[in-house]
Design an enzyme around this catalytic site. Structure first.
Site, mmCIF file in Angstrom:
data_model
loop_
_atom_site.group_PDB
_atom_site.id
_atom_site.type_symbol
_atom_site.label_atom_id
_atom_site.label_comp_id
_atom_site.label_asym_id
_atom_site.label_seq_id
_atom_site.Cartn_x
_atom_site.Cartn_y
_atom_site.Cartn_z
ATOM 1 N N ARG A 1 0.871 -1.181 0.000
ATOM 2 C CA ARG A 1 0.000 0.000 0.000
ATOM 3 C C ARG A 1 0.904 1.226 0.000
ATOM 4 O O ARG A 1 2.118 1.108 0.096
ATOM 5 C CB ARG A 1 -1.010 -0.008 1.158
ATOM 6 N N GLY A 2 0.273 2.407 -0.075
ATOM 7 C CA GLY A 2 1.061 3.628 -0.230
ATOM 8 C C GLY A 2 1.132 3.944 -1.716
ATOM 9 O O GLY A 2 1.437 3.050 -2.530
ATOM 10 N N ALA A 3 0.828 5.197 -2.074
ATOM 11 C CA ALA A 3 0.620 5.524 -3.488
ATOM 12 C C ALA A 3 1.778 5.101 -4.421
ATOM 13 O O ALA A 3 1.541 4.383 -5.403
ATOM 14 C CB ALA A 3 0.310 7.021 -3.616
ATOM 15 N N ARG B 1 -7.449 -0.337 -6.617
ATOM 16 C CA ARG B 1 -7.777 0.690 -5.611
ATOM 17 C C ARG B 1 -8.018 2.008 -6.360
ATOM 18 O O ARG B 1 -7.317 2.288 -7.334
ATOM 19 C CB ARG B 1 -6.648 0.850 -4.572
ATOM 20 N N GLN C 1 -1.679 2.319 10.063
ATOM 21 C CA GLN C 1 -0.396 2.358 9.334
ATOM 22 C C GLN C 1 0.686 3.086 10.130
ATOM 23 O O GLN C 1 1.869 2.788 10.003
ATOM 24 C CB GLN C 1 -0.568 3.048 7.975
ATOM 25 N N ASP D 1 -1.796 10.863 -1.839
ATOM 26 C CA ASP D 1 -2.276 9.827 -2.758
ATOM 27 C C ASP D 1 -2.681 10.409 -4.103
ATOM 28 O O ASP D 1 -2.659 9.718 -5.122
ATOM 29 C CB ASP D 1 -3.440 9.063 -2.136
ATOM 30 N N ASN E 1 -5.085 12.532 0.957
ATOM 31 C CA ASN E 1 -4.164 11.662 1.696
ATOM 32 C C ASN E 1 -4.987 10.910 2.733
ATOM 33 O O ASN E 1 -6.207 11.105 2.846
ATOM 34 C CB ASN E 1 -3.043 12.480 2.346
ATOM 35 N N LYS E 2 -4.330 10.065 3.495
ATOM 36 C CA LYS E 2 -5.019 9.199 4.458
ATOM 37 C C LYS E 2 -5.996 9.973 5.326
ATOM 38 O O LYS E 2 -5.699 11.080 5.776
ATOM 39 C CB LYS E 2 -3.957 8.505 5.319
HETATM 40 O O1 MRU Z 1 -4.418 3.242 2.379
HETATM 41 P P1 MRU Z 1 -2.935 3.399 2.193
HETATM 42 O O2 MRU Z 1 -2.135 2.824 3.315
HETATM 43 O O3 MRU Z 1 -2.491 2.953 0.836
HETATM 44 O O4 MRU Z 1 -2.750 4.976 2.258
HETATM 45 C C1 MRU Z 1 -1.455 5.501 2.114
HETATM 46 C C2 MRU Z 1 -1.394 6.942 2.404
HETATM 47 O O5 MRU Z 1 -2.374 7.621 2.563
HETATM 48 C C3 MRU Z 1 -0.029 7.551 2.383
HETATM 49 O O6 MRU Z 1 0.069 8.592 3.293
HETATM 50 C C4 MRU Z 1 0.199 8.080 0.959
HETATM 51 O O7 MRU Z 1 0.028 7.067 0.015
HETATM 52 C C5 MRU Z 1 1.512 8.639 0.787
HETATM 53 S S1 MRU Z 1 2.645 7.361 0.535
HETATM 54 C C6 MRU Z 1 4.151 7.896 0.088
#
Ligand code: MRU
Length: 350
Positions: free
Chosen positions: A51-53, A94, A201, A242, A252-253
């Site tokens: 996970r993470g963009a 996603r 996370q 994201d 973002n999250k």
């Molecule tokens: O749902 P996730 O864990 O994929 O969400 C990730 C985030 O929101 C991160 O903060 C974002 O992707 C930045 S990652 C470099």
């Protein structure tokens, strides 16, 4: 300190398959998942093993390379048709992180440039492109870290949310990459990590990777952020992204928006660190960003233990949008963009 020195690899291409650290098992276990086909990579993204963009983008590219390698098509028309279907399926993994769609488009463009090639050559080129996307991601994060480290002063305490570290990228990280770069130049930096409900996370991943790199980290529950900001314990808030719209609004999250407002109220700078591939040049403002809605059980349970009455109504948006007016700077590998972001982002588009 650099990405190549971290003791774990978020994702890699090894002997014609994809190996990724299963982030659902952290911090208890460091288990690697071997993906030999396209479907297992789509599942890994959907189920958040990765996970993470930026990491999602890298995984998408490698997954498409696996899909191409397993084709039975012998003529190019058939191959192109099949590959387009794979791209469409990958696009459903996603919805919010634009890096997924950015990586798919890069792979599609390569295929488009090869219309006159044979299937074997096309497969080789797609594999090479996917591996380039992986390697470039690490380089990009390191450049982003260099560009952004000036926002951190010696002795600062940085509050971050979710995980925007090595685990959210192919290595080094975005927000945590900026912190790594500041630490590498000798600055003393302490990090406060929000636990980041519902998927935790911050607690499970950010605290784990920072501790592994000996960067001092203090974990707080999400609802403590206002308190520590008010007490003057935070010098800077630094998060990842994201998807970023053309006006600088940032998805973002979930919880990031609240942090940005709190930071502004308390006069604390709020920065977002993200590669240019996270900017969605097709969207004029953040209201157009699709927000992923995840399973209600993520809210009603912690570690499969029910914490809410059966049948309670739940919403579970995985991301929120921070309006650009709360953001002091967007740190990218091409430098720090300052308001007005519309103009700065337009300049990037060239
Ligand atoms: O749902 P996730 O864990 O994929 O969400 C990730 C985030 O929101 C991160 O903060 C974002 O992707 C930045 S990652 C470099």
């Amino acid at each position: 300190m650099n990405a190549r020195l971290t003791s774990f690899k978020t994702i890699e291409w090894r002997n014609d398959h994809v190996v990724l650290l299963d982030q659902r098992r952290l911090p208890e276990e460091e288990v690697y998942l071997e993906c030999w086909d396209f479907d297992s990579v789509v599942d890994a993204i959907r189920e958040m093993a990765i996970r993470g963009a930026p990491a999602i983008g890298v995984a998408a590219a490698l997954g498409l390379a696996l899909g191409a390698m397993r084709t039975e098509a012998r003529d190019m028309n058939r191959f192109v048709q099949e590959f387009r279907q794979l791209c469409d399926r990958m696009g459903t993994a996603r919805p919010t992180a634009v890096n997924l769609f950015w990586a798919i488009r890069r792979m599609e463009r390569i295929l488009h440039s090869l219309r006159k090639a044979g299937v074997d050559e096309a497969i080789d080129r797609l594999k090479a492109e996917a591996r380039a996307i992986l390697n470039e991601d690490i380089e990009t994060n390191m450049r982003l870290g260099e560009a952004g480290r000036v926002v951190i002063r010696d002795g600062d305490t940085v509050l971050t949310h979710c995980n925007a570290g090595s685990l959210a990228t192919a290595g080094y990280g975005t927000a945590l990459g900026v912190i790594r770069a500041a630490v590498a130049e000798g600055k003393r930096v302490r990090v406060f990590a929000d636990e980041t409900r519902p998927r935790l996370q911050g607690a499970r991943l950010t605290a784990w990777e920072l501790a592994k790199d000996n960067i001092p980290v203090t974990l707080i529950a999400d609802n403590m952020a206002g308190h520590v900001l008010k007490r003057g314990e935070i010098s800077l808030v630094l998060v990842g992204a994201d998807r970023i719209a053309r006006n600088g609004d940032v998805a973002n999250k979930i919880g990031t928006y609240g942090l940005a407002v709190l930071a502004r109220v308390h006069g604390v700078p709020f920065y977002v660190a993200a590669p240019v591939s996270t900017i969605d040049f097709t969207l004029s403002e953040g209201g157009q960003i699709p927000i992923e809605e995840r399973a209600p059980t993520e809210v009603t349970e912690i570690g499969h233990q029910r914490i809410a009455p059966k049948g309670v109504e739940v919403i579970n948006p995985a991301f929120d949008v921070t309006p650009h007016r709360y953001i002091d700077g967007l740190i990218t590998e091409q430098g720090i963009l300052r308001p007005p972001f519309k103009r700065a982002i337009k300049a990037l588009m060239g």
